[in-house]
Design a protein around this motif. Structure first.
Motif: not given
Lengths: 182, 182
Positions: A1-14, A86-92
């Motif tokens: 989950m931490k790794a995923f969050s980190l990646l989410m701050s850089e690019k989109d889910f897909h 919390n940009r990751i939360f918002s983005k999701i």
DNA sequence: TCAATAAGGTAAGTAACACTTACTCACAAT
DNA sequence: ATTGTGAGTAAGTGTTACTTACCTTATTGA
């Protein structure tokens, strides 16, 4: 989950691959599927985690306010604050989960519902006590408030464009409660 | 594009496969890539087509109104009308394109920008002429209006939940212009 | 004390998918 | 007659999410 969050701050889910998540977390791809049903499940869990904190903080703050308008102002301010903090939360929440119907059956969505139900009941109480105009449609007022909050954050999330939370918060409250007409 | 639109009314972008599009259009998969850069390009083109009609209709209607408030009311009503009349368009615009950064570099986004710029200048003119309160922040008022419109349509798009356009439209306008406070 | 069970982890797959390549055919224009 | 172009196809290819079968190390209960 931490790794995923980190990646989410850089690019989109897909555009995040399972291989990438595994590499970042320093495990193998297979292990991800021991803990998460699929990639989307991982997304929802991360969302859930953030949403929990958000919910707790906001309910606390609402309890401290007396009038309906003050409570709604707290909701506007706190939502903007949480989204920007919390940009990751918002983005999701604002961009990723919505286009998949199964989110709306997840437990994360249950929390969203709880939050929006709270808003609705505050509005209804406000109409009863006479704080708000009796002809106000509670559902529409809620839509205006939530829509304004979400729209205000989109620019930040998508373009990284920053905004003043206090200014935006009071600006929205001012329009919604006092109206823009001279 | 017709085949793709048809499929979009049934499921979301990601669960539509190129094979399926080809089969529906009665061509081979390879041909899709003679006309479209990739699957996303196809999405943007369909959006563009719908958006063009939307833009034309709305600009016409705005021109028929004199006061700033009437113009904004037309925008609210027409947007709700267009969104509900064209679920595929709405779904793409409100749910699908936003989570991919390259949309914001596409020509379709240029049209969105043009539309939102029009709204901003109407608001600014309204402040100048004294129709709107001088302390109104034009950007925030725009956010509230657009946010309310979009949020109002989400329920319809996601759950197929219908709503009364007139009622919602006047409801939003009422709150935004007159405020909800008693 | 020690087998049974479970928890944590891996390597090597597989099916499906978006996208590519190399080709054919029809048919205008030069 | 030849050449170029637009429409179309069949058969790939690499990548990706996800699966399977297996290994290793703790924990536990009789």
């Amino acid at each position: 989950m931490k790794a995923f969050s980190l990646l989410m701050s850089e690019k989109d889910f897909h555009s995040i691959t399972t291989a990438e998540i595994a590499r970042t977390a320093e495990v193998t791809e297979g292990l991800i599927y021991k803990y998460f049903k699929d990639k989307k499940d991982l997304l929802y869990q991360v969302l859930n985690e953030h949403f929990f904190e958000f919910q707790a903080k906001i309910e606390n703050r609402i309890a401290n306010e007396k009038t309906c308008i003050e409570q709604l102002e707290v909701i506007i301010f706190s939502s903007l604050e949480s989204y920007t903090a919390n940009r990751i939360f918002s983005k999701i929440l604002l961009l990723e989960v919505r286009n998949s119907l199964d989110f709306f059956e997840s437990c994360a969505y249950e929390m969203v519902r709880k939050y929006t139900t709270t808003i609705l009941s505050i509005i209804e109480k406000g109409i009863e006590t006479g704080e708000l105009k009796p002809e106000t449609d509670p559902h529409i007022l809620r839509k205006v408030i939530l829509g304004a909050i979400e729209h205000a954050c989109l620019g930040e999330i998508i373009f990284g464009r920053e905004f003043d939370i206090d200014e935006t918060s009071t600006g929205i409250a001012n329009i919604v409660f006092n109206g823009a007409k001279a």
